[in-house]
Design a protein around this motif. Structure first.
Motif, short mmCIF file in Angstrom:
data_model
loop_
_atom_site.label_atom_id
_atom_site.label_comp_id
_atom_site.label_asym_id
_atom_site.label_seq_id
_atom_site.Cartn_x
_atom_site.Cartn_y
_atom_site.Cartn_z
N ALA A 404 54.57 -10.85 18.32
CA ALA A 404 54.15 -10.28 17.03
C ALA A 404 55.23 -10.47 15.97
CB ALA A 404 53.82 -8.81 17.20
N PHE A 405 56.49 -10.29 16.34
CA PHE A 405 57.57 -10.52 15.36
C PHE A 405 57.63 -11.98 14.96
CE2 PHE A 405 59.64 -6.33 16.04
CZ PHE A 405 59.98 -6.07 14.72
N ALA A 406 57.48 -12.89 15.94
CA ALA A 406 57.51 -14.31 15.62
C ALA A 406 56.37 -14.68 14.67
CB ALA A 406 57.42 -15.13 16.90
N GLU A 407 55.22 -14.08 14.88
CA GLU A 407 54.05 -14.40 14.06
C GLU A 407 54.19 -13.87 12.64
OE1 GLU A 407 49.25 -13.34 13.94
OE2 GLU A 407 50.46 -12.84 15.71
N HIS A 408 54.69 -12.64 12.50
CA HIS A 408 54.69 -11.98 11.20
C HIS A 408 56.00 -12.11 10.43
CE1 HIS A 408 50.74 -10.11 11.58
NE2 HIS A 408 51.06 -9.78 12.83
N GLY A 410 58.74 -14.52 11.61
CA GLY A 410 59.38 -15.81 11.79
C GLY A 410 60.88 -15.68 11.97
N SER A 411 61.63 -16.54 11.28
CA SER A 411 63.08 -16.56 11.44
C SER A 411 63.78 -15.42 10.72
CB SER A 411 63.63 -17.90 10.92
OG SER A 411 63.32 -18.06 9.54
N ARG A 412 63.04 -14.63 9.96
CA ARG A 412 63.67 -13.50 9.25
C ARG A 412 64.07 -12.37 10.20
NH1 ARG A 412 60.42 -11.06 4.51
NH2 ARG A 412 62.33 -9.83 4.45
N ILE A 428 66.49 -7.55 10.47
CA ILE A 428 65.55 -8.17 9.53
C ILE A 428 66.28 -8.54 8.26
CG2 ILE A 428 63.41 -7.86 8.22
CD1 ILE A 428 62.50 -5.84 10.30
N GLN A 429 66.31 -9.81 7.97
CA GLN A 429 66.93 -10.28 6.73
C GLN A 429 65.99 -10.03 5.56
OE1 GLN A 429 70.09 -11.46 6.55
NE2 GLN A 429 70.23 -10.97 8.74
N GLY A 430 66.57 -9.74 4.41
CA GLY A 430 65.78 -9.55 3.20
C GLY A 430 65.39 -8.11 2.92
N VAL A 431 65.67 -7.19 3.86
CA VAL A 431 65.42 -5.77 3.62
C VAL A 431 66.71 -5.17 3.07
CG1 VAL A 431 64.86 -3.55 4.66
CG2 VAL A 431 63.68 -5.62 5.44
#
Length: 492
Positions: A404-408, A410-412, A428-431
C-alpha cells in the motif's frame, strides 16, 4: 410534603447516586435540618418522576454513610448530629487553608523528576481515543486471541485450584510457569537458563524497573540506544541515572560509541526499537566483550522477536554470554494480550537475590491465576500454535502495508524494520509539519504516531512515524494508507 430536588446533570451515573448526592448537598447546605423527616419513598418518587426503587437505593446509601437514619414505623430522618460534624470539618479545612498550613507534602527526588516532565512516558498516547484505522505499535490482534482455549484452561484451574492459588505465592512466580518459560526460551530463543533464573513480572516494563533498582544509583551512567524505547529511558531517568544516548546503525547500537563509564547498557538487539535493525552476530560478540572489559551489565529487551519474516532468526544475546553480564527480559503482552500484564526476566545467578527482593517490595508477586493458566497454555502446546498462526497473520499484514505504501507514496516513503516484529518505521519526505499531519490524519479516521520523541539527538530529515500493523486487518491497512496519501497530498 412536596419537595424540590434537582439531580446533577450526569446521565453517565445511575439516578440513585445522583439523587443521593442531591440530598447529601441539601443536608450539608442546611435545607434539611438535623432530625427532620424526609418524604416517604413513594411520595418522593412521584414528586421527582423517579422509580421508587431509585429512591430506596438513594436512602439506603445515605443511611449507610450516616447522613440519614431509619426509624421503624416512623420513616426516614436526617441524622441528628451529622450536619454539625460536617460543618465543623469544613470550618477546620478553611482555617488550615487560610493559615497556610495546607501546603503539599515534600516530594522525593524520584517524584520531582516525574512531575517536572524530566521523565518521558507514553501516557499521552495511551489516552488517545482510538480511530477507525489505528496503527498503534505493539498492539496484538485481539480478534485472533484463542479465547476458547484460554477460557477452558481458566475453568480447569478454577474447578480444581491448587493450594498455592489460595494464598500468597512465590515472588519469583509459580514453579510450573517458570519451568514452562525456561523450556520455551531454551528451545525458541537459545537462552541459557534454568527455572531458578526465571522471574515472572508484570510485563517487561516492570522487569526494567526492577533491574534499574538493583543496578543503578543516582548519577550512574546508563547507555541507551538512540533512537530508543522511551519506557526504558523513563525508568533510568527516574532512578536519577545519567542517560547517555548511543547512535545506532543498520546493525544496532554502535559499540565503539558506548562510554566506558556506563554501568548499564540497554539494547534491543533482535529488533532495534524503533528502527527495526537486527544486531549481527559479530556486533553481539563485540558488545559482550566491551561489557566484560568495562564491568557493565547489559539489559537485553527481547520485546517481539517471536515474529520474524525474513532471514534466519538469531539466538538471544544472552545465549552468547559467558560472563553472567546479561539480564534478558521479554513480554507476553504483545504475543497474547496487553491486559494480562505478564512478562519475564532471566538474570545471572549473582543478581537473583537482589532482583527477587526488589520484586517482593514492589508487589510481592504476579496474579497467580494468570500464571497457572499460562503454564497450562504453554505446556499443552496452545502458546506455540498461536505463535505460528500469528506469524502468518502478521506477515500478510506487513506485506499489505508495504504494498500500500509503494502504491500510494512510491519513493517518498522510506520504510525500515520490515524483517520482523509488529511495526515499521516510516519516513515520509515532503511532510513539513508532522504534528499537523498526525492531527489531520486522526480527524480523517487514521491513528499514526510520530517517532520524534524516541530520538534524544536529531531525528532524520522528513517526518518519521512508528506504524504498527498487527491490529489492523488487510482491508483496514489499504484504506488507512489511502487516506494518509490524501492527507499528504499524494496521488495513487
Amino acid at each position: 410534603m412536596d419537595i424540590v430536588i434537582e439531580l446533577p446533570d450526569d446521565p453517565a451515573r445511575p439516578a440513585y447516586q445522583r439523587l443521593a448526592e442531591a440530598i447529601r448537598e441539601s443536608i450539608l447546605g442546611g435545607r434539611f435540618r438535623a432530625g427532620e423527616r424526609l418524604p416517604p419513598t413513594r411520595v418522593l418518587a412521584g414528586n421527582l418522576s423517579l422509580a421508587r426503587n431509585t429512591v430506596l437505593e438513594a436512602y439506603a446509601q445515605l443511611i449507610a454513610e450516616g447522613y440519614l437514619a431509619a426509624r421503624h414505623g416512623s420513616g426516614t430522618f436526617v441524622a441528628p448530629d451529622l450536619p454539625d460534624r460536617a460543618f465543623r470539618a469544613e470550618s477546620i479545612a478553611a482555617n488550615v487553608a487560610r493559615d497556610g498550613q495546607g501546603a503539599p507534602p515534600r516530594l522525593s527526588g524520584f517524584a520531582r523528576r516525574l512531575v517536572a516532565g524530566e521523565v518521558p512516558t507514553a501516557i499521552d498516547e495511551e489516552t488517545q481515543r482510538p480511530t477507525d484505522f489505528e496503527f498503534r505499535y505493539g498492539t496484538p490482534s485481539f480478534d485472533e486471541f484463542p479465547i476458547d482455549a484460554w477460557r477452558t484452561l481458566t475453568k480447569r484451574v478454577l474447578d480444581y485450584p491448587p493450594k498455592e492459588l489460595l494464598g500468597y505465592g512465590p515472588t519469583q512466580g509459580l514453579p510450573q510457569l517458570r519451568e514452562a518459560l525456561a523450556r520455551y526460551l531454551q528451545r525458541s530463543r537459545g537462552v541459557r537458563c534454568d527455572a531458578n533464573q526465571v522471574l515472572v513480572v508484570n510485563g517487561s516494563q516492570q522487569a526494567l524497573d526492577v533491574g534499574a533498582r538493583v543496578l543503578i544509583d543516582p548519577g550512574d551512567v546508563v547507555a541507551i540506544e538512540d533512537p530508543g524505547y522511551r519506557g526504558a529511558r523513563a525508568v533510568f531517568q527516574a532512578m536519577g541515572a545519567r542517560v547517555m544516548p548511543v547512535p545506532c546503525d543498520n546493525e544496532g547500537i554502535v559499540v565503539d560509541a558506548i562510554p566506558d563509564e556506563a554501568r548499564v547498557i540497554y539494547v534491543t538487539p533482535s529488533h532495534q526499537f524503533p528502527t527495526g535493525a537486527v544486531m549481527s552476530a559479530s556486533r553481539r560478540l563485540e558488545l559482550l566483550a566491551r561489557a566484560s572489559r568495562t564491568g557493565a551489565v547489559i539489559i537485553e529487551d527481547d520485546y517481539d522477536s517471536e515474529f520474524r519474516y525474513e532471514g534466519r532468526p538469531l539466538a538471544a544475546l544472552q545465549g552468547l554470554d559467558e560472563g553472567g553480564r546479561v539480564i534478558y527480559t521479554g513480554t507476553l503482552s504483545k504475543v497474547l494480550l496487553p491486559a494480562l500484564r505478564l512478562g519475564y526476566m532471566v538474570a545471572p545467578p549473582s543478581l537473583q537475590p537482589a532482583i527477587t527482593g526488589a520484586k517482593w517490595l514492589t508487589d510481592r508477586h504476579v496474579a497467580l491465576l494468570y500464571q497457572a493458566v499460562l503454564a497450562l497454555f504453554i505446556d499443552e502446546g496452545h502458546f506455540e500454535r498461536h505463535l505460528r498462526r500469528m506469524r502468518k497473520v502478521y506477515e500478510t499484514r506487513r506485506s499489505t502495508l508495504l504494498t500500500a505504501f509503494a502504491e500510494h507514496f512510491g519513493s517518498r516513503a522510506a520504510i525500515t524494520g520490515t524483517e520482523s516484529g509488529m511495526h515499521v518505521l516510516v519516513n515520509i519526505q515532503g511532510v513539513s509539519d508532522a504534528d499537523s499531519f498526525i492531527e489531520t490524519a486522526r480527524a480523517s479516521g487514521v491513528g499514526i504516531y510520530s517517532a520524534r520523541s524516541y530520538y534524544l539527538g536529531s531525528p532524520p530529515a522528513g517526518a518519521s512515524f512508528l506504524m504498527g500493523y498487527s491490529s489492523v486487518n488487510e482491508d483496514g491497512i489499504r484504506r488507512g494508507i489511502e487516506i494518509l496519501a490524501k492527507v499528504a497530498g499524494t496521488r495513487p
